[in-house]
Design a protein around this motif. Sequence first.
Motif, PDB file in Angstrom:
ATOM      1  N   TYR B  67       0.811  -1.219   0.000  1.00  0.00           N
ATOM      2  CA  TYR B  67       0.000   0.000   0.000  1.00  0.00           C
ATOM      3  C   TYR B  67       0.852   1.280   0.000  1.00  0.00           C
ATOM      4  CZ  TYR B  67      -3.860  -3.142   1.186  1.00  0.00           C
ATOM      5  OH  TYR B  67      -4.789  -4.141   1.178  1.00  0.00           O
ATOM      6  N   ALA B  68       2.172   1.126  -0.129  1.00  0.00           N
ATOM      7  CA  ALA B  68       3.086   2.290  -0.145  1.00  0.00           C
ATOM      8  C   ALA B  68       2.817   3.230   1.026  1.00  0.00           C
ATOM      9  CB  ALA B  68       2.971   3.037  -1.475  1.00  0.00           C
ATOM     10  N   ILE B  69       2.723   2.653   2.218  1.00  0.00           N
ATOM     11  CA  ILE B  69       2.380   3.442   3.415  1.00  0.00           C
ATOM     12  C   ILE B  69       3.458   4.479   3.737  1.00  0.00           C
ATOM     13  CG2 ILE B  69       1.822   3.320   5.888  1.00  0.00           C
ATOM     14  CD1 ILE B  69      -0.277   2.079   3.954  1.00  0.00           C
ATOM     15  N   ARG B  70       4.730   4.112   3.497  1.00  0.00           N
ATOM     16  CA  ARG B  70       5.820   5.039   3.830  1.00  0.00           C
ATOM     17  C   ARG B  70       5.689   6.361   3.064  1.00  0.00           C
ATOM     18  NH1 ARG B  70      10.515   4.176   6.479  1.00  0.00           N
ATOM     19  NH2 ARG B  70      10.373   1.919   6.355  1.00  0.00           N
ATOM     20  N   GLU B  71       5.164   6.278   1.853  1.00  0.00           N
ATOM     21  CA  GLU B  71       5.036   7.489   1.014  1.00  0.00           C
ATOM     22  C   GLU B  71       3.879   8.385   1.453  1.00  0.00           C
ATOM     23  OE1 GLU B  71       5.813   4.362  -0.886  1.00  0.00           O
ATOM     24  OE2 GLU B  71       7.741   5.157  -0.234  1.00  0.00           O
ATOM     25  N   GLY B  72       3.021   7.885   2.325  1.00  0.00           N
ATOM     26  CA  GLY B  72       1.961   8.728   2.865  1.00  0.00           C
ATOM     27  C   GLY B  72       0.591   8.488   2.264  1.00  0.00           C
ATOM     28  N   PHE B  73      -0.348   9.322   2.719  1.00  0.00           N
ATOM     29  CA  PHE B  73      -1.744   9.195   2.320  1.00  0.00           C
ATOM     30  C   PHE B  73      -1.934   9.718   0.894  1.00  0.00           C
ATOM     31  CE2 PHE B  73      -6.094  11.259   2.477  1.00  0.00           C
ATOM     32  CZ  PHE B  73      -6.775  10.073   2.266  1.00  0.00           C
ATOM     33  N   LYS B  74      -2.450   8.881   0.022  1.00  0.00           N
ATOM     34  CA  LYS B  74      -2.639   9.302  -1.368  1.00  0.00           C
ATOM     35  C   LYS B  74      -4.085   9.163  -1.829  1.00  0.00           C
ATOM     36  CE  LYS B  74       2.081   8.488  -2.676  1.00  0.00           C
ATOM     37  NZ  LYS B  74       2.994   7.405  -2.967  1.00  0.00           N
ATOM     38  N   GLU B  75      -4.650   8.019  -1.574  1.00  0.00           N
ATOM     39  CA  GLU B  75      -6.025   7.808  -2.024  1.00  0.00           C
ATOM     40  C   GLU B  75      -6.716   6.880  -1.035  1.00  0.00           C
ATOM     41  OE1 GLU B  75      -5.918   5.701  -5.752  1.00  0.00           O
ATOM     42  OE2 GLU B  75      -3.878   5.030  -5.402  1.00  0.00           O
ATOM     43  N   LYS B  76      -8.028   6.750  -1.215  1.00  0.00           N
ATOM     44  CA  LYS B  76      -8.810   5.975  -0.269  1.00  0.00           C
ATOM     45  C   LYS B  76      -8.269   4.564  -0.055  1.00  0.00           C
ATOM     46  CE  LYS B  76     -13.399   7.941   0.157  1.00  0.00           C
ATOM     47  NZ  LYS B  76     -14.828   7.728  -0.078  1.00  0.00           N
ATOM     48  N   VAL B  77      -7.785   3.934  -1.140  1.00  0.00           N
ATOM     49  CA  VAL B  77      -7.367   2.535  -1.020  1.00  0.00           C
ATOM     50  C   VAL B  77      -6.199   2.376  -0.052  1.00  0.00           C
ATOM     51  CG1 VAL B  77      -5.916   2.647  -3.089  1.00  0.00           C
ATOM     52  CG2 VAL B  77      -6.722   0.433  -2.270  1.00  0.00           C
ATOM     53  N   ASN B  78      -5.296   3.366  -0.033  1.00  0.00           N
ATOM     54  CA  ASN B  78      -4.204   3.158   0.916  1.00  0.00           C
ATOM     55  C   ASN B  78      -4.570   3.621   2.327  1.00  0.00           C
ATOM     56  OD1 ASN B  78      -3.361   5.928   0.846  1.00  0.00           O
ATOM     57  ND2 ASN B  78      -1.209   5.359   0.557  1.00  0.00           N
ATOM     58  N   ARG B  79      -5.762   4.196   2.483  1.00  0.00           N
ATOM     59  CA  ARG B  79      -6.254   4.462   3.839  1.00  0.00           C
ATOM     60  C   ARG B  79      -6.582   3.138   4.531  1.00  0.00           C
ATOM     61  NH1 ARG B  79     -10.692   8.967   4.179  1.00  0.00           N
ATOM     62  NH2 ARG B  79     -11.988   7.318   3.333  1.00  0.00           N
ATOM     63  N   VAL B  80      -7.308   2.273   3.838  1.00  0.00           N
ATOM     64  CA  VAL B  80      -7.570   0.948   4.427  1.00  0.00           C
ATOM     65  C   VAL B  80      -6.249   0.175   4.569  1.00  0.00           C
ATOM     66  CG1 VAL B  80      -8.844  -1.230   4.228  1.00  0.00           C
ATOM     67  CG2 VAL B  80      -9.910   0.889   3.472  1.00  0.00           C
ATOM     68  N   GLY B  81      -5.323   0.431   3.648  1.00  0.00           N
ATOM     69  CA  GLY B  81      -3.994  -0.193   3.733  1.00  0.00           C
ATOM     70  C   GLY B  81      -3.271   0.198   5.008  1.00  0.00           C
ATOM     71  N   PHE B  82      -3.424   1.454   5.413  1.00  0.00           N
ATOM     72  CA  PHE B  82      -2.840   1.922   6.671  1.00  0.00           C
ATOM     73  C   PHE B  82      -3.466   1.147   7.835  1.00  0.00           C
ATOM     74  CE2 PHE B  82      -3.061   4.608  10.452  1.00  0.00           C
ATOM     75  CZ  PHE B  82      -1.738   4.983  10.621  1.00  0.00           C
ATOM     76  N   SER B  83      -4.805   1.059   7.817  1.00  0.00           N
ATOM     77  CA  SER B  83      -5.510   0.314   8.872  1.00  0.00           C
ATOM     78  C   SER B  83      -4.981  -1.122   8.963  1.00  0.00           C
ATOM     79  CB  SER B  83      -7.016   0.250   8.554  1.00  0.00           C
ATOM     80  OG  SER B  83      -7.587   1.533   8.608  1.00  0.00           O
ATOM     81  N   GLU B  84      -4.834  -1.743   7.797  1.00  0.00           N
ATOM     82  CA  GLU B  84      -4.417  -3.143   7.737  1.00  0.00           C
ATOM     83  C   GLU B  84      -2.974  -3.317   8.239  1.00  0.00           C
ATOM     84  OE1 GLU B  84      -5.733  -4.601   3.877  1.00  0.00           O
ATOM     85  OE2 GLU B  84      -4.608  -6.455   4.229  1.00  0.00           O
ATOM     86  N   THR B  85      -2.100  -2.416   7.799  1.00  0.00           N
ATOM     87  CA  THR B  85      -0.689  -2.499   8.195  1.00  0.00           C
ATOM     88  C   THR B  85      -0.551  -2.352   9.708  1.00  0.00           C
ATOM     89  OG1 THR B  85      -0.122  -1.492   6.069  1.00  0.00           O
ATOM     90  CG2 THR B  85       1.623  -1.595   7.730  1.00  0.00           C
ATOM     91  N   HIS B  86      -1.237  -1.347  10.261  1.00  0.00           N
ATOM     92  CA  HIS B  86      -1.180  -1.167  11.718  1.00  0.00           C
ATOM     93  C   HIS B  86      -1.773  -2.397  12.423  1.00  0.00           C
ATOM     94  CE1 HIS B  86      -1.596   0.270  15.743  1.00  0.00           C
ATOM     95  NE2 HIS B  86      -2.906   0.223  15.668  1.00  0.00           N
TER      96      HIS B  86
END
Lengths: 271, 271
Positions: B67-86
Amino acid sequence: MKGLGLSELKPTVLKIGGSVITDKGEELKVRMQAMNRLAEEIRDAGVQNLVVVHGGGSFGHPLAQKYAIREGFKEKVNRVGFSETHHVMTVLNGLFMDALIWRNVPAVSITPSSCIITKNGRIQCFEDAPLRMLLKMGFLPVLYGDAVLDKELGFTILSGDQLVSVLATMFNAERIIIGVDVDGLYDADPKVDKNAKMFKHLTLDELKELQSKLDKSKTYDVTGGMFGKIVELLPATKHGIPVIIVNAAKPGYVQKVLEGKKVKSTLVEKE
Amino acid sequence: MKGLGLSELKPTVLKIGGSVITDKGEELKVRMQAMNRLAEEIRDAGVQNLVVVHGGGSFGHPLAQKYAIREGFKEKVNRVGFSETHHVMTVLNGLFMDALIWRNVPAVSITPSSCIITKNGRIQCFEDAPLRMLLKMGFLPVLYGDAVLDKELGFTILSGDQLVSVLATMFNAERIIIGVDVDGLYDADPKVDKNAKMFKHLTLDELKELQSKLDKSKTYDVTGGMFGKIVELLPATKHGIPVIIVNAAKPGYVQKVLEGKKVKSTLVEKE
């Protein structure tokens, strides 16, 4: 993301009682079906600016009681008890987070004991910057009743109800929804008294009147513990935040209340 | 409990690498045996004032990358990716907490994303009051590399190594122990180069010299990623805190180092 006060967001604070997502009759027994259903209801309601708080049920309560965590740090044995009580709460929370994230809800848990310190059982310090940021970014923050550190007692139990009340007041919430395993607030325990009458609407004044009546039978809470919860929420009600008590064990009820629809419930308002 | 500064406690900060407690070859695969053994070693060493930080291994890393979390918040899909990674990090942490508490260690996890906010990937706010109280009360605080909120990027990844360095400096640690899956710091990757030579002792000056040599082959870290970790720890070393790199995959090594005994390892010191 910058310059937006949370009071403008006016979040909804939803409490899911421990008796809904766990089986209080058996230690560490989760009601996975109820958890999954509630995750779906929360997703489908699609409410913006929502904060969820859940209780401990058969995860937190038996251990908290076994080690007398509420009374504070006494000896080495209850130090490990504190570790254990907090740990099982993270396990219960993890199951709920799993149910939410699996359904594509951008939920992020906030660990109360990592950012809150109480004093004699009341919240004293609350580092809420992560919570504020999560809300502003459109995440669903999830908190829970937890074993926390306490400046006077060493440690204690922070109830989900106190957390709900403080969160709602801090963030000037639009409303508080209390999901429990009965239909609302009754004048007696509906689980044991078939003649118990449910209140559909209560003002602060009516609540105070009820309180003085209930206080006459001081030995226990005749409402089955519900009145104690309401008393914890009084500061938020005084602040003007309406409290809706609804049956979260009945499918669809929480979703309907989240969507602003009418269901059988008790509404507590300032006036 | 009152009036005791943490600088007087001079804690030991122990990092357990993600490659030790998970199998990096398979997503979400825990090395439960290693985890249990390390929990026993930590218990048996009985070190007072210990803080443990663990990595993400095959739990955090694959999702953070996906989800390219290190690069930061980009779009909705990587928001759930942040949730999942944490979330998967809390699951890995939960397994480790289980291993520790089951062995009667009064361990309490601190969720980095609940009390830390970064700015462009560097720790900016750290509400450390719970951590300080836990240490003073004789608990073992456990932290981990996590997906955290970031003031500029929205969110990012906070590495366990940055956390170790900041914790050690903040708390004036006595020493940092870095438990990895090789015997120490080599001049090449010991997993691929049989002629790789291990350093037994390095000063800051020697480390800088080595850094300029390594920088010549900029495309990748010839030490198998180890040098990158050391660079992250440089601020702590400059602060005068010795860093011991030891093989945590070999039974007994971490325990011996915790107990102050000599084992094969790399020691990095200011001078």
